[in-house]
Design a protein around this motif. Structure first.
Motif, PDB file in Angstrom:
ATOM      1  N   VAL A 119      10.936  -6.033 -34.063  1.00 27.32           N
ATOM      2  CA  VAL A 119      10.560  -4.721 -34.589  1.00 27.32           C
ATOM      3  C   VAL A 119       9.045  -4.686 -34.737  1.00 27.32           C
ATOM      4  CG1 VAL A 119      12.728  -4.300 -35.802  1.00 27.32           C
ATOM      5  CG2 VAL A 119      10.900  -5.550 -36.966  1.00 27.32           C
ATOM      6  N   ASP A 120       8.519  -3.490 -34.976  1.00 28.99           N
ATOM      7  CA  ASP A 120       7.078  -3.367 -35.207  1.00 28.99           C
ATOM      8  C   ASP A 120       6.739  -4.003 -36.545  1.00 28.99           C
ATOM      9  OD1 ASP A 120       6.669  -2.014 -32.837  1.00 28.99           O
ATOM     10  OD2 ASP A 120       6.913  -0.030 -33.749  1.00 28.99           O
ATOM     11  N   GLU A 122       4.337  -7.657 -38.427  1.00 32.28           N
ATOM     12  CA  GLU A 122       3.599  -8.909 -38.254  1.00 32.28           C
ATOM     13  C   GLU A 122       4.549 -10.090 -38.377  1.00 32.28           C
ATOM     14  OE1 GLU A 122      -0.067 -11.422 -40.329  1.00 32.28           O
ATOM     15  OE2 GLU A 122       0.245  -9.303 -40.825  1.00 32.28           O
ATOM     16  N   TYR A 140       9.773 -11.749 -40.067  1.00 32.90           N
ATOM     17  CA  TYR A 140       8.641 -10.845 -40.168  1.00 32.90           C
ATOM     18  C   TYR A 140       8.116 -10.771 -41.598  1.00 32.90           C
ATOM     19  CZ  TYR A 140       9.397  -9.036 -35.460  1.00 32.90           C
ATOM     20  OH  TYR A 140       9.499  -8.912 -34.099  1.00 32.90           O
ATOM     21  N   CYS A 143       5.916  -5.049 -44.646  1.00 30.29           N
ATOM     22  CA  CYS A 143       4.760  -4.152 -44.618  1.00 30.29           C
ATOM     23  C   CYS A 143       4.336  -3.772 -46.026  1.00 30.29           C
ATOM     24  CB  CYS A 143       5.095  -2.886 -43.819  1.00 30.29           C
ATOM     25  SG  CYS A 143       5.578  -3.200 -42.109  1.00 30.29           S
ATOM     26  N   THR A 241      13.706  -6.857 -27.276  1.00 29.93           N
ATOM     27  CA  THR A 241      13.854  -5.433 -27.546  1.00 29.93           C
ATOM     28  C   THR A 241      14.666  -4.802 -26.437  1.00 29.93           C
ATOM     29  OG1 THR A 241      11.706  -5.384 -28.658  1.00 29.93           O
ATOM     30  CG2 THR A 241      12.614  -3.274 -27.930  1.00 29.93           C
ATOM     31  N   SER A 245      16.219   1.126 -29.823  1.00 25.96           N
ATOM     32  CA  SER A 245      15.515   0.428 -30.890  1.00 25.96           C
ATOM     33  C   SER A 245      16.228   0.615 -32.226  1.00 25.96           C
ATOM     34  CB  SER A 245      14.084   0.954 -31.013  1.00 25.96           C
ATOM     35  OG  SER A 245      13.358   0.730 -29.819  1.00 25.96           O
ATOM     36  N   ASP A 248      13.964   3.193 -37.803  1.00 26.80           N
ATOM     37  CA  ASP A 248      12.747   2.931 -38.571  1.00 26.80           C
ATOM     38  C   ASP A 248      13.066   2.650 -40.040  1.00 26.80           C
ATOM     39  OD1 ASP A 248      11.131   3.290 -36.355  1.00 26.80           O
ATOM     40  OD2 ASP A 248      10.797   5.426 -36.743  1.00 26.80           O
TER      41      ASP A 248
END
Length: 379
Positions: A119-120, A122, A140, A143, A241, A245, A248
């Motif tokens: 996923v988006d 870091e 991950y 955020c 991926t 997806s 969110d």
């Protein structure tokens, strides 16, 4: 030969005999698991939990009871922040349940899950589960600034999985957290499993103090049959991926969680006594479980289970199997076990991907065992 008593479990599969001996724990072996055959040449057997809600449908009340049993013996006064980690895909829900019971009792608690769906965000670290059908795990960083602080400054880490057979996965994860992830403040490790057959492997191989919690612990041995056929495993070892997806709305652990959102399908109602199966998909299991628990509280007769990429042969603990293509658009086989031979009034299939991502083959198979099949998403 199949043997089962309070302390010894022995089952002969087509490729050998698994023997399990209980050393500690009040729960009976029969109440916690059965054995199935993996379609995996690296390990021929699989402990199939009867209380996890993954391969065998189970009531949400039973699952919640297990969360509470595991939490009841959790050590007090651990240094915080306390980072809880649930292992994908099987223990994502178990980890969230244990965290849910303990989040108000420990200092600065935060929950993360490992994942095989990028996923988006870091990346904190990667690690491997060598014996698995899908070896690669990603972790991950959240955020959210407060969750990120709790992860990066964690002094206690709680590693949660359904079972430990060798302890190697926990060892690999802990090394990745400290070395690649830079979690240098860690002082204490707690492991939480339903069943622990690792014979204190993590305690022996870990540079930090370890406390191990499980419902039962003991040891297992495997006696292979000579010249037994080697199973062929479908290609499910994919961490990537896909075409579809994940939503969110990442509120349940992949990007951190401090408290449950409990906001999946809030308007769904049930009739008293209605026979309902709630199905999670892959790693998306915690919010579907909370939905199942809510419907059970409204008077429905609810069972909870989930789809999986784990390839298991039918027979023994697996009475039936449905095979279809995953809902992330990766093109890999997925499965629903121990549902096709049952009957339900309604099935709620919960996904973090769009409704069009669901394989029609799965819907057709589910309609054979239920009067109504509904797809539940965040859309």
């Amino acid at each position: 030969m199949n043997t089962l008593d309070d302390n010894v479990y022995r089952r002969t599969l087509t490729s050998g005999t698994i023997s399990v001996t209980r050393h500690k724990g009040a729960a009976t072996l029969e109440s916690l698991f059965d054995i199935a055959e993996r379609r995996n040449p690296k390990r021929a057997f699989l402990f199939v939990s009867k209380v996890l809600g993954r391969h065998i449908p189970v009531s949400p009340a039973t699952m919640r009871s297990v969360f509470r049993q595991l939490s009841a013996s959790f050590p007090e006064n651990l240094p915080g922040p306390v980072l809880f980690i649930g292992m994908a895909e099987t223990a994502v829900g178990l980890g969230a349940g244990v965290f849910d019971e303990l989040r108000t009792q420990v200092n600065d608690a935060v929950y993360l899950t490992s994942t095989r769906h990028p996923v988006d965000g870091e990346l904190l670290c990667e690690f491997k589960e060598a014996h698995s059908h899908a070896t690669d795990h990603l972790l991950y960083l959240p955020c959210d600034p407060e969750m990120r602080r709790r992860v990066q400054h964690a002094q206690t880490v709680v590693l949660i999985d359904d079972e430990a057979t060798t302890g190697n996965t926990f060892i690999n994860l802990l090394a990745a957290l400290r070395n690649e992830g830079g979690l240098t403040s860690l002082r204490q490790v707690v492991t939480v499993t339903l069943t622990d057959w690792s014979h204190n492997a993590l305690t022996t191989g870990c540079p930090l103090p370890v406390q191990a919690l499980s419902l039962v612990s003991g040891q297992w041995s495997w006696d292979p049959l000579p010249n037994a056929p080697v199973p062929v495993m479908p290609n499910v070892n994919v961490t990537a991926t896909g075409h579809f997806s994940p939503s969110d709305k990442q509120t349940w652990g992949r990007l951190g969680m401090m408290k449950p959102a409990a906001d999946l399908a809030p308007d769904i109602t049930v009739q008293p006594g209605e026979n309902i199966l709630v199905l999670g998909t892959g790693e998306f299991v915690w919010e579907p479980f909370l939905l199942a628990e809510r419907l059970e509280g409204l008077g429905a007769k609810v069972k909870y289970s989930s789809t999986t990429r784990s390839p298991i042969a039918t027979g023994f603990a697996i009475q039936s199997a449905i095979s279809f293509t995953d809902n992330y658009g990766l093109g890999i086989p997925n499965f629903v076990y121990n549902v096709a031979h049952q009957s339900f009034d309604r099935i709620l299939l919960c996904a973090e991907t769009p409704a069009e991502s669901i394989d029609p083959l799965l819907l057709t198979s589910l309609k054979n065992v239920a009067g109504r099949v509904e797809i539940i998403t965040y859309e």
